[in-house]
Motif scaffolding. Structure first.
Motif, PDB file in Angstrom:
ATOM      1  N   THR A  32       0.805  -1.212   0.000  1.00 51.67           N
ATOM      2  CA  THR A  32       0.000   0.000   0.000  1.00 51.67           C
ATOM      3  C   THR A  32       0.842   1.268   0.000  1.00 51.67           C
ATOM      4  N   GLY A  33       2.148   1.151   0.204  1.00 50.72           N
ATOM      5  CA  GLY A  33       3.010   2.318   0.263  1.00 50.72           C
ATOM      6  C   GLY A  33       3.212   2.942  -1.100  1.00 50.72           C
ATOM      7  N   GLN A  34       3.305   4.250  -1.099  1.00 50.71           N
ATOM      8  CA  GLN A  34       3.627   4.969  -2.328  1.00 50.71           C
ATOM      9  C   GLN A  34       4.495   6.162  -1.975  1.00 50.71           C
ATOM     10  N   MET A  42      10.761   7.826   1.577  1.00 50.59           N
ATOM     11  CA  MET A  42       9.746   6.795   1.341  1.00 50.59           C
ATOM     12  C   MET A  42      10.146   5.916   0.156  1.00 50.59           C
ATOM     13  N   ALA A  43      10.710   6.498  -0.867  1.00 50.35           N
ATOM     14  CA  ALA A  43      11.180   5.705  -2.015  1.00 50.35           C
ATOM     15  C   ALA A  43      12.258   4.710  -1.569  1.00 50.35           C
ATOM     16  N   ASP A  44      13.165   5.140  -0.692  1.00 55.74           N
ATOM     17  CA  ASP A  44      14.191   4.238  -0.161  1.00 55.74           C
ATOM     18  C   ASP A  44      13.570   3.130   0.685  1.00 55.74           C
ATOM     19  N   ARG A  45      12.589   3.487   1.492  1.00 55.04           N
ATOM     20  CA  ARG A  45      11.903   2.505   2.342  1.00 55.04           C
ATOM     21  C   ARG A  45      11.226   1.438   1.476  1.00 55.04           C
ATOM     22  N   ILE A  46      10.546   1.873   0.418  1.00 55.49           N
ATOM     23  CA  ILE A  46       9.879   0.938  -0.492  1.00 55.49           C
ATOM     24  C   ILE A  46      10.914   0.040  -1.170  1.00 55.49           C
ATOM     25  N   ALA A  47      12.029   0.613  -1.580  1.00 53.18           N
ATOM     26  CA  ALA A  47      13.093  -0.171  -2.221  1.00 53.18           C
ATOM     27  C   ALA A  47      13.641  -1.234  -1.273  1.00 53.18           C
ATOM     28  N   ARG A  48      13.825  -0.885   0.013  1.00 51.57           N
ATOM     29  CA  ARG A  48      14.314  -1.867   0.989  1.00 51.57           C
ATOM     30  C   ARG A  48      13.318  -3.019   1.144  1.00 51.57           C
ATOM     31  N   HIS A  49      12.037  -2.696   1.220  1.00 56.83           N
ATOM     32  CA  HIS A  49      11.021  -3.752   1.343  1.00 56.83           C
ATOM     33  C   HIS A  49      11.018  -4.649   0.103  1.00 56.83           C
ATOM     34  N   ARG A  58       4.949 -12.231  -6.615  1.00 53.24           N
ATOM     35  CA  ARG A  58       4.250 -11.190  -7.377  1.00 53.24           C
ATOM     36  C   ARG A  58       3.932 -10.046  -6.415  1.00 53.24           C
ATOM     37  N   THR A  59       4.214  -8.828  -6.834  1.00 53.74           N
ATOM     38  CA  THR A  59       3.895  -7.651  -6.033  1.00 53.74           C
ATOM     39  C   THR A  59       2.857  -6.828  -6.765  1.00 53.74           C
ATOM     40  N   VAL A  60       1.818  -6.460  -6.043  1.00 53.99           N
ATOM     41  CA  VAL A  60       0.784  -5.567  -6.550  1.00 53.99           C
ATOM     42  C   VAL A  60       0.833  -4.323  -5.683  1.00 53.99           C
ATOM     43  N   GLU A  61       1.023  -3.183  -6.301  1.00 53.24           N
ATOM     44  CA  GLU A  61       1.060  -1.931  -5.546  1.00 53.24           C
ATOM     45  C   GLU A  61      -0.295  -1.256  -5.675  1.00 53.24           C
ATOM     46  N   GLU A  62      -0.987  -1.145  -4.546  1.00 56.30           N
ATOM     47  CA  GLU A  62      -2.327  -0.552  -4.533  1.00 56.30           C
ATOM     48  C   GLU A  62      -2.498   0.285  -3.272  1.00 56.30           C
ATOM     49  N   PRO A  63      -2.432   1.614  -3.400  1.00 58.36           N
ATOM     50  CA  PRO A  63      -2.476   2.466  -2.223  1.00 58.36           C
ATOM     51  C   PRO A  63      -3.859   2.656  -1.601  1.00 58.36           C
ATOM     52  N   ASP A  87       0.733  -5.438   3.103  1.00 61.40           N
ATOM     53  CA  ASP A  87       1.719  -4.642   3.834  1.00 61.40           C
ATOM     54  C   ASP A  87       1.629  -3.197   3.352  1.00 61.40           C
ATOM     55  N   CYS A  88       0.981  -2.311   4.041  1.00 60.34           N
ATOM     56  CA  CYS A  88       0.460  -2.423   5.379  1.00 60.34           C
ATOM     57  C   CYS A  88      -0.785  -1.551   5.518  1.00 60.34           C
TER      58      CYS A  88
END
Length: 180
Positions: A32-34, A42-49, A58-63, A87-88
């Motif tokens: 859910t992060g964007q 936040m971009a770094d945090r998303i990259a770490r995850h 498979r990752t689906v990004e849906e905020p 998450d999350c």
């Protein structure tokens, strides 16, 4: 459905990743992060995850449209049922608030998520933050966020088979609500 809550950097996501791996089979992570333009942290945090997740997932990004995304990804005919990791919820609630959603529709969506997770024939792991253990925020917006996330967490946890508090990378199992 397993509900994992705890403080920031407590190990919730890492535990969810390990548990999803242990199930075996396909895994879908709904993130859910964007990162808004210019939000480097936040971009770094998303990259770490992303880097923590196994390559085959498979990752689906849906905020915002979380339940819709889950239904689409794990719809009829999906065989075998993938393990679903959400998450999350804390970022999801923030995104709904930023969009202008009031509390009532947010709680309706939380109930829809709980019903979906309880009915899903496979494994569901839901990650969220516990933000209600600190001081009462001074300003209305953070108070609203804290209260709304607390209600969303209580709602979704009420549907879970297992709810756990994560502290320092370890879990404490929470007793079910009496009468359920």
């Amino acid at each position: 459905m397993t509900f994992l809550t705890g403080g920031a950097r407590s190990g919730k996501s890492s535990i969810a990743v390990r548990r999803a791996q242990a199930v075996g089979g396909p895994v879908v992570l709904v993130a859910t992060g964007q990162a808004d333009d210019g939000d480097v942290e936040m971009a770094d945090r998303i990259a770490r995850h992303r880097a923590e997740r196994p390559a085959g997932w498979r990752t689906v990004e849906e905020p915002t449209e979380l339940v819709t995304a889950l239904r689409e990804v794990a719809g009829p005919g999906t065989d075998p049922c993938p393990t679903m990791v959400v998450d999350c919820l804390s970022l999801w609630v923030a995104n709904l608030m930023a969009r202008g959603d009031d509390e009532a529709p947010t709680l309706e969506q939380a109930h829809a998520l709980g019903r979906w997770g309880a009915a899903y024939p496979g494994t569901v792991l839901v990650v969220t933050n516990e933000v209600g253990s600190g001081i009462v925020p001074m300003h209305p917006l953070p108070r609203d966020y804290r209260d709304r996330l607390g209600r969303v967490n209580a709602t979704v946890a009420g549907y879970a088979d297992l709810a756990q508090l994560v502290v320092a990378g370890r879990t404490l199992t929470l007793d079910p609500v009496e009468g359920t």
